[in-house]
Design an enzyme around this catalytic site. Sequence first.
Site, PDB file in Angstrom:
ATOM      1  CG  ASP A  98      -0.490   0.192   2.468  1.00  0.00           C
ATOM      2  OD1 ASP A  98       0.973   0.372   2.547  1.00  0.00           O
ATOM      3  OD2 ASP A  98      -1.192   0.273   3.319  1.00  0.00           O
ATOM      4  CG  HIS A  99      -0.700   4.651   1.587  1.00  0.00           C
ATOM      5  ND1 HIS A  99      -1.932   3.833   1.752  1.00  0.00           N
ATOM      6  CD2 HIS A  99      -0.461   5.291   2.538  1.00  0.00           C
ATOM      7  CE1 HIS A  99      -2.625   3.836   2.629  1.00  0.00           C
ATOM      8  NE2 HIS A  99      -1.902   4.686   3.390  1.00  0.00           N
ATOM      9  CB  CYS A 117       0.601  -2.536   4.562  1.00  0.00           C
ATOM     10  SG  CYS A 117       0.474  -3.628   6.249  1.00  0.00           S
ATOM     11  CB  THR A 155       2.028  -2.841  11.230  1.00  0.00           C
ATOM     12  OG1 THR A 155       0.665  -3.228  10.448  1.00  0.00           O
ATOM     13  CG2 THR A 155       1.836  -1.444  11.890  1.00  0.00           C
ATOM     14  CG  HIS A 158       9.646 -24.995  11.181  1.00  0.00           C
ATOM     15  ND1 HIS A 158       9.851 -25.264  12.411  1.00  0.00           N
ATOM     16  CD2 HIS A 158      10.774 -25.735  10.827  1.00  0.00           C
ATOM     17  CE1 HIS A 158      10.921 -25.529  12.716  1.00  0.00           C
ATOM     18  NE2 HIS A 158      11.663 -26.207  11.765  1.00  0.00           N
ATOM     19  NE  ARG A 218       9.310 -31.550  13.764  1.00  0.00           N
ATOM     20  CZ  ARG A 218      10.632 -30.912  13.516  1.00  0.00           C
ATOM     21  NH1 ARG A 218      11.423 -31.439  12.323  1.00  0.00           N
ATOM     22  NH2 ARG A 218      11.107 -29.907  14.127  1.00  0.00           N
ATOM     23  CG  HIS A 219       8.226 -28.710   9.631  1.00  0.00           C
ATOM     24  ND1 HIS A 219       7.642 -28.438  10.758  1.00  0.00           N
ATOM     25  CD2 HIS A 219       9.240 -29.133   9.697  1.00  0.00           C
ATOM     26  CE1 HIS A 219       8.785 -28.406  11.607  1.00  0.00           C
ATOM     27  NE2 HIS A 219       9.749 -28.745  10.815  1.00  0.00           N
TER      28      HIS A 219
HETATM   29  C1  RB5 Z   1      -2.155   2.662   6.358  1.00  0.00           C
HETATM   30  O1  RB5 Z   1      -2.086   3.731   6.975  1.00  0.00           O
HETATM   31  C2  RB5 Z   1      -1.783   1.437   7.337  1.00  0.00           C
HETATM   32  O2  RB5 Z   1      -3.040   1.223   8.047  1.00  0.00           O
HETATM   33  C3  RB5 Z   1      -1.672   0.292   6.835  1.00  0.00           C
HETATM   34  O3  RB5 Z   1      -0.443   0.355   6.049  1.00  0.00           O
HETATM   35  C4  RB5 Z   1      -1.259  -0.762   7.734  1.00  0.00           C
HETATM   36  O4  RB5 Z   1      -0.240  -0.671   8.633  1.00  0.00           O
HETATM   37  C5  RB5 Z   1      -2.288  -1.762   8.218  1.00  0.00           C
HETATM   38  O5  RB5 Z   1      -2.250  -2.772   8.587  1.00  0.00           O
END
Ligand code: RB5
Length: 144
Positions: free
Chosen positions: A11-12, A68, A70, A101, A135-136
């Site tokens: 994403d951005h 993204c 996070t 794994h 096993r995995h």
């Molecule tokens: C975008 O602002 C943010 O929410 C997205 O990139 C991400 O971190 C969502 O999980």
Amino acid sequence: MAELTVALASDHAGVELKEIFREELTSKGFKVLDLGTNSKDSVDYPDFADKMASTLENAQADRGILICGTGIGISIAANRHKSVRAALCHNSTDAKFSRLHNDANVLALGARTMGPEVALDCLKVFLETEFEGGRHAARVAKMS
Ligand code: RB5
């Protein structure tokens, strides 16, 4: 390894890290499929997770990288697709075990929660490590 086709999508929030990855992969001889986004205009991460899933379902790429802010939203969205085993990784040890794994086919990263050097370490290990099988294999099969 360099014969792999790697699809990239973000994403951005992940667009700058995606560009760093595109340059790194291209310089190492990987084939790269850039699924966007390609500007900092706000977009919705599930749309890019869906593009990645279609790309893997259609065997257009061997592995995928999703980014993204996070890595959380885009990995949740991607893992709703049967074709995807996305691993949200914070370091190269996560990346190594996601391959050994879990046979993860998508690496998910947070551009706002890690620096580019750690992200590049994750990328390298993710692409170099093979699934251990054994096993995995049965455990991974249960997920699909
Ligand atoms: C975008 O602002 C943010 O929410 C997205 O990139 C991400 O971190 C969502 O999980």
